[in-house]
Design a protein around this motif. Structure first.
Motif, PDB file in Angstrom:
ATOM      1  N   VAL A  44      -4.741  11.433  -1.262  1.00 60.99           N
ATOM      2  CA  VAL A  44      -6.434  11.153  -1.501  1.00 60.99           C
ATOM      3  C   VAL A  44      -6.207  10.106  -2.811  1.00 60.99           C
ATOM      4  CG1 VAL A  44      -8.371  11.930  -3.617  1.00 60.99           C
ATOM      5  CG2 VAL A  44      -6.736  13.863  -1.341  1.00 60.99           C
ATOM      6  N   VAL A  45      -5.482   9.587  -3.676  1.00 59.78           N
ATOM      7  CA  VAL A  45      -5.319   8.964  -4.880  1.00 59.78           C
ATOM      8  C   VAL A  45      -4.200   7.445  -4.417  1.00 59.78           C
ATOM      9  CG1 VAL A  45      -4.505   7.755  -6.963  1.00 59.78           C
ATOM     10  CG2 VAL A  45      -5.413  10.834  -6.412  1.00 59.78           C
ATOM     11  N   GLY A  46      -3.501   7.738  -4.098  1.00 59.36           N
ATOM     12  CA  GLY A  46      -1.942   7.073  -3.469  1.00 59.36           C
ATOM     13  C   GLY A  46      -3.470   6.493  -2.209  1.00 59.36           C
ATOM     14  N   LEU A  47      -3.626   7.023  -0.894  1.00 62.60           N
ATOM     15  CA  LEU A  47      -4.491   6.621  -0.447  1.00 62.60           C
ATOM     16  C   LEU A  47      -6.118   5.797  -0.119  1.00 62.60           C
ATOM     17  CD1 LEU A  47      -4.388   6.845   3.292  1.00 62.60           C
ATOM     18  CD2 LEU A  47      -6.315   8.123   2.640  1.00 62.60           C
ATOM     19  N   ALA A  48      -6.548   6.273  -1.586  1.00 62.20           N
ATOM     20  CA  ALA A  48      -7.415   5.743  -2.092  1.00 62.20           C
ATOM     21  C   ALA A  48      -7.119   3.712  -2.425  1.00 62.20           C
ATOM     22  CB  ALA A  48      -8.562   6.045  -3.360  1.00 62.20           C
ATOM     23  N   LEU A  49      -6.224   3.677  -3.488  1.00 62.64           N
ATOM     24  CA  LEU A  49      -5.556   2.907  -4.050  1.00 62.64           C
ATOM     25  C   LEU A  49      -5.145   1.825  -3.155  1.00 62.64           C
ATOM     26  CD1 LEU A  49      -4.020   4.675  -7.751  1.00 62.64           C
ATOM     27  CD2 LEU A  49      -6.917   3.014  -7.418  1.00 62.64           C
ATOM     28  N   GLY A  50      -4.255   2.469  -1.996  1.00 64.88           N
ATOM     29  CA  GLY A  50      -3.504   1.677  -1.060  1.00 64.88           C
ATOM     30  C   GLY A  50      -4.134   0.935  -0.327  1.00 64.88           C
ATOM     31  N   THR A  51      -5.429   1.987  -0.243  1.00 69.22           N
ATOM     32  CA  THR A  51      -6.646   1.302   0.653  1.00 69.22           C
ATOM     33  C   THR A  51      -7.420  -0.158   0.826  1.00 69.22           C
ATOM     34  OG1 THR A  51      -6.905   3.017   2.510  1.00 69.22           O
ATOM     35  CG2 THR A  51      -8.762   1.727   2.593  1.00 69.22           C
ATOM     36  N   ALA A  52      -7.976   0.619  -0.627  1.00 71.10           N
ATOM     37  CA  ALA A  52      -8.194  -1.251  -1.267  1.00 71.10           C
ATOM     38  C   ALA A  52      -7.715  -2.748  -1.448  1.00 71.10           C
ATOM     39  CB  ALA A  52      -9.294  -0.295  -2.606  1.00 71.10           C
TER      40      ALA A  52
ATOM     41  N   LEU B 255      -6.308  -7.503   1.252  1.00 65.33           N
ATOM     42  CA  LEU B 255      -5.407  -9.039   1.647  1.00 65.33           C
ATOM     43  C   LEU B 255      -5.076  -8.917   2.635  1.00 65.33           C
ATOM     44  CD1 LEU B 255      -2.485  -7.910  -1.213  1.00 65.33           C
ATOM     45  CD2 LEU B 255      -3.838  -9.718  -1.204  1.00 65.33           C
ATOM     46  N   TYR B 256      -5.660  -8.425   3.745  1.00 67.40           N
ATOM     47  CA  TYR B 256      -5.831  -7.846   4.852  1.00 67.40           C
ATOM     48  C   TYR B 256      -7.225  -8.666   5.519  1.00 67.40           C
ATOM     49  CZ  TYR B 256      -2.576  -4.427   6.468  1.00 67.40           C
ATOM     50  OH  TYR B 256      -2.146  -3.053   6.165  1.00 67.40           O
TER      51      TYR B 256
ATOM     52  N   GLY C 207       0.837  -1.799  -0.232  1.00 66.85           N
ATOM     53  CA  GLY C 207      -0.103   0.526   0.282  1.00 66.85           C
ATOM     54  C   GLY C 207       0.503   1.176   0.008  1.00 66.85           C
ATOM     55  N   LEU C 208       1.787   1.417   1.230  1.00 69.38           N
ATOM     56  CA  LEU C 208       2.869   2.076   0.772  1.00 69.38           C
ATOM     57  C   LEU C 208       3.097   2.368  -0.646  1.00 69.38           C
ATOM     58  CD1 LEU C 208       4.749   4.750   1.713  1.00 69.38           C
ATOM     59  CD2 LEU C 208       5.844   2.399   3.113  1.00 69.38           C
ATOM     60  N   ALA C 209       3.859   2.122  -1.754  1.00 65.61           N
ATOM     61  CA  ALA C 209       4.556   1.687  -2.462  1.00 65.61           C
ATOM     62  C   ALA C 209       3.654   2.231  -3.292  1.00 65.61           C
ATOM     63  CB  ALA C 209       4.578   0.350  -2.934  1.00 65.61           C
TER      64      ALA C 209
END
Length: 174
Positions: free
Chosen positions: A126-134, A139-140, A97-99
């Motif tokens: 916004v963009v990175g957080l939304a994509l990373g959160t999904a 996976l969690y 998610g960080l990547a």
């Protein structure tokens, strides 16, 4: 139909809501630390005062906070007996998610040429957080805290209960 709706609620939406609460608190921590580092609150001219460095540090702090929240609240029924293995797997997913967020920053800075504080925040938070959160939620939910994990506390408790019932039945028969 009511049974299906109940299963969907218990099997997905409950987790999603709890994950969202933990995530919002982690996001406040992440965004706050990110911006404090980025604007030079703790000094400038260091790796941690760059967009990439600030995001690395702020997300690392948020990952630790979120792991505790998800382990002991969101996925508490499915947390793992092997804490260090769970933390390792959680960290691997979180680094993914960080990547994603770092990639959004890199793209915004080096491809789009937008380096303002606003553009960097939109890319990272916004963009990175939304994509990373999904990415992280899926996976969690289905790997790190998957109900199929044999070392998950719910599965260990179910196995212990089944063994107790078998022992009781064996005593009754003898």
């Amino acid at each position: 139909m009511k049974h299906l709706a109940s299963r969907v609620w218990e099997g997905f939406l409950t987790y999603a809501l709890k994950f969202g609460v933990v995530g919002i608190l982690g996001m406040v921590l992440d965004v706050g630390i990110f911006n404090l580092l980025l604007v030079g609150t703790f000094g400038t001219g260091h790796f941690y005062s760059t967009a990439i460095g600030a995001k690395l540090i702020s997300t690392t702090v948020a990952i630790i906070f979120n792991w505790v929240g998800n382990r002991y609240w969101t996925f508490r029924e499915n947390r793992r007996s092997r804490v260090w293995l769970e933390l390792l797997e959680y960290s691997v997913v979180s680094i993914g998610g960080l990547a994603i967020a770092e990639g959004c920053i890199w793209f915004t800075h080096h491809v789009l040429g937008m380096t303002s504080l606003l553009a960097t925040n939109i890319a990272a938070n916004v963009v990175g957080l939304a994509l990373g959160t999904a990415f992280r939620f899926v996976l969690y939910r289905y790997w790190v805290y998957g109900t199929n994990r044999s070392d998950g506390l719910a599965n260990l408790q179910a196995a212990a209960s089944a063994n107790a019932v078998e022992r009781e039945e064996a005593l009754v028969k003898s």
